[in-house]
Design an enzyme around this catalytic site. Structure first.
Site, mmCIF file in Angstrom:
data_model
loop_
_atom_site.group_PDB
_atom_site.id
_atom_site.type_symbol
_atom_site.label_atom_id
_atom_site.label_comp_id
_atom_site.label_asym_id
_atom_site.label_seq_id
_atom_site.Cartn_x
_atom_site.Cartn_y
_atom_site.Cartn_z
ATOM 1 N N THR A 136 1.607 -4.729 4.159
ATOM 2 C CA THR A 136 1.445 -5.134 5.561
ATOM 3 C C THR A 136 0.860 -6.534 5.706
ATOM 4 O O THR A 136 1.087 -7.200 6.718
ATOM 5 C CB THR A 136 0.534 -4.140 6.311
ATOM 6 O OG1 THR A 136 -0.733 -4.082 5.642
ATOM 7 C CG2 THR A 136 1.145 -2.770 6.396
ATOM 8 N N ASP A 137 0.094 -6.983 4.694
ATOM 9 C CA ASP A 137 -0.651 -8.237 4.872
ATOM 10 C C ASP A 137 0.244 -9.425 5.226
ATOM 11 O O ASP A 137 -0.117 -10.256 6.063
ATOM 12 C CB ASP A 137 -1.461 -8.557 3.605
ATOM 13 C CG ASP A 137 -2.620 -7.578 3.406
ATOM 14 O OD1 ASP A 137 -2.972 -6.876 4.376
ATOM 15 O OD2 ASP A 137 -3.170 -7.522 2.290
ATOM 16 N N THR A 197 2.768 -9.902 14.424
ATOM 17 C CA THR A 197 1.532 -10.365 13.802
ATOM 18 C C THR A 197 0.788 -9.124 13.334
ATOM 19 O O THR A 197 0.760 -8.122 14.059
ATOM 20 C CB THR A 197 0.671 -11.090 14.880
ATOM 21 O OG1 THR A 197 1.369 -12.263 15.273
ATOM 22 C CG2 THR A 197 -0.700 -11.469 14.390
ATOM 23 N N GLN A 252 -3.862 -20.759 19.258
ATOM 24 C CA GLN A 252 -4.642 -19.764 18.507
ATOM 25 C C GLN A 252 -4.681 -18.421 19.244
ATOM 26 O O GLN A 252 -5.079 -17.411 18.676
ATOM 27 C CB GLN A 252 -6.085 -20.257 18.307
ATOM 28 C CG GLN A 252 -6.185 -21.451 17.396
ATOM 29 C CD GLN A 252 -7.614 -21.972 17.230
ATOM 30 O OE1 GLN A 252 -8.583 -21.282 17.536
ATOM 31 N NE2 GLN A 252 -7.722 -23.192 16.760
ATOM 32 N N CYS A 253 -4.292 -18.435 20.539
ATOM 33 C CA CYS A 253 -4.312 -17.182 21.311
ATOM 34 C C CYS A 253 -3.156 -16.293 20.881
ATOM 35 O O CYS A 253 -2.075 -16.781 20.540
ATOM 36 C CB CYS A 253 -4.153 -17.463 22.801
ATOM 37 S SG CYS A 253 -5.533 -18.347 23.492
ATOM 38 N N SER A 257 1.474 -7.640 -1.194
ATOM 39 C CA SER A 257 2.182 -8.664 -0.411
ATOM 40 C C SER A 257 1.442 -9.996 -0.355
ATOM 41 O O SER A 257 2.018 -11.010 0.036
ATOM 42 C CB SER A 257 2.526 -8.164 0.986
ATOM 43 O OG SER A 257 1.411 -8.150 1.818
ATOM 44 N N SER A 258 0.170 -10.038 -0.777
ATOM 45 C CA SER A 258 -0.506 -11.342 -0.868
ATOM 46 C C SER A 258 0.167 -12.208 -1.926
ATOM 47 O O SER A 258 0.040 -13.427 -1.911
ATOM 48 C CB SER A 258 -1.978 -11.160 -1.240
ATOM 49 O OG SER A 258 -2.628 -10.477 -0.216
ATOM 50 N N THR A 281 0.815 -1.226 0.000
ATOM 51 C CA THR A 281 0.000 0.000 0.000
ATOM 52 C C THR A 281 0.839 1.261 0.000
ATOM 53 O O THR A 281 0.465 2.265 -0.618
ATOM 54 C CB THR A 281 -0.915 0.009 1.250
ATOM 55 O OG1 THR A 281 -1.802 -1.087 1.141
ATOM 56 C CG2 THR A 281 -1.719 1.284 1.364
HETATM 57 N N1 ASP Z 1 -2.724 -5.475 0.337
HETATM 58 C C1 ASP Z 1 -1.630 -4.653 0.814
HETATM 59 C C2 ASP Z 1 -0.376 -5.505 0.850
HETATM 60 O O1 ASP Z 1 -0.159 -6.220 1.774
HETATM 61 C C3 ASP Z 1 -1.950 -4.104 2.149
HETATM 62 C C4 ASP Z 1 -0.892 -3.181 2.719
HETATM 63 O O2 ASP Z 1 0.166 -2.972 2.219
HETATM 64 O O3 ASP Z 1 -1.169 -2.605 3.777
HETATM 65 O O4 ASP Z 1 0.381 -5.472 -0.084
#
Ligand code: ASP
Length: 354
Positions: A98-99, A174, A286-287, A67-68, A22
């Site tokens: 961030t993902d 995380t 999972q916590c 990043s996905s 982003t």
């Molecule tokens: N979809 C974006 C990514 O992870 C989200 C971000 O950067 O905050 O590439």
């Protein structure tokens, strides 16, 4: 593509590796979708970069990635870029979506053994072109941290995530919010620094390598792993579908609370069989905070008896990275088991747990 942003007469040289995310996106006026733009445009948005007084160079991924779409092949590319440029820079800043930033930070922590310079991952929740962007501060402060030295040595020679006033050990992070500027948390380990008017380093929490350690990169990762997230009401065929994946070498069971799972015969016997086939099975809670304590309740005793390993307070992101790294190396089954019980890069807090 490699380019120099400025060339001031400063002792600190920083390499920015722009992968995408982003921070470098702009809304397409026709579709309304966020599309990545290139590093020159980031530079135009942050004229302050030239005022920092550091020698900043940049390498840009072409095309920049959401990043996905970052795979373990990209982790290898990043490790190689850092290794090839290691002697020429004081520190590295990776701009990343961030993902999956916590996954990349975790992976790099294992892949860069003997790291003695800062590798800071950052990004933003709002594009750097947006008036209210959090990207400018994240980028500028990350560069400052990557350049920071004390007594001629880097202050934070670790793979870290910097976001909204906090610097964290990367393999403890995380992504915790898809909305707030403070998107990351390190639930089980203190921040390595907090920023306000000053950057306050938490020296006791930072790991310093031995003086004679040399950077060694590990680029063989084994992706034959799976996550079995348990939930009340899960069916046998759900578990079967996961544990019977071809060539499975590592399995993370995402358990309840302190590492508990149903102790029905059908569940425990399946896990036992997987372990007998030579699969490394790791119990990760999972916590968000706290840790696995197998044997505390009867609902985890059987897993322990079956040979399931404790993930202690590891994050799922770091567990994936650690398994890929260890299974990719030339280790025997018992060596992998032994390493899973050790903190290799500060990813688990054994001293606090035992
Ligand atoms: N979809 C974006 C990514 O992870 C989200 C971000 O950067 O905050 O590439």
């Amino acid at each position: 593509m490699e380019k120099e942003v400025n060339n001031m007469n400063s002792p600190q040289s920083i390499l920015i590796i722009y992968t995408g995310g982003t921070i470098g996106m702009m809304k397409n006026p026709e579709t309304g979708i966020l599309d990545p733009f290139n590093f020159n445009q980031i530079e135009d948005q942050v004229p302050e970069l030239k005022k920092l007084g550091h020698k900043i160079s940049a390498i840009q991924f072409d095309p920049p990635l959401d990043s996905s779409n970052i795979s373990s092949d990209v982790w290898v590319q990043l490790a190689v870029i850092i290794k090839d440029n290691f002697d020429f820079y004081h520190g590295f800043v990776i701009l990343h979506g961030t993902d999956t930033m916590a996954f990349t930070a975790s992976a790099l922590s294992f892949m860069l053994e003997g790291l003695s310079k800062p590798v800071i991952l950052t990004g933003s929740q709002l594009p750097i072109s947006d008036l209210r962007t959090d990207g400018k501060d994240n980028l500028i402060t990350s560069i400052e941290i990557a350049a920071a030295e004390k007594g001629g040595l880097p202050i934070v020679p670790e793979v870290c995530v910097y976001f909204e006033n906090s610097l964290f050990r990367g393999n403890r992070t995380t992504k915790n919010s898809a909305e707030n500027f403070n998107a990351f948390k390190s639930f089980n380990y203190p921040a390595l620094a907090q920023t306000g008017i000053h950057i306050k380093y938490n020296f006791q929490a930072i790991h310093y390598p031995d003086k004679d350690e040399k950077l060694k990169i590990h680029t063989r990762l084994n992706k034959n792993i799976a996550i079995l997230k348990i939930f009340p009401g899960m069916r046998e065929n759900y578990v079967d579908a996961i544990i019977n994946i071809d060539n499975l070498r590592g399995l993370i069971i995402e358990t309840f609370g302190n590492g508990n799972a149903p102790n029905y015969d059908w569940f425990v016997s399946r896990i036992e069989k997987v372990i007998q086939k030579g699969v490394i099975v790791l119990n990760v809670t999972q916590c968000n905070s706290g840790h696995v304590e197998m044997g505390k309740y009867s609902t985890s005793k059987d897993l322990k008896r079956a040979g399931v390993l404790s993930g202690f307070d590891i994050t799922v992101e770091a567990a994936i990275a650690k398994l890929m790294y260890l299974l990719g190396g030339e280790y025997s089954y018992s060596e992998i088991v032994a390493h899973m019980n050790l903190s290799l890069r500060g990813e688990i807090s054994l001293a606090d747990i035992h």
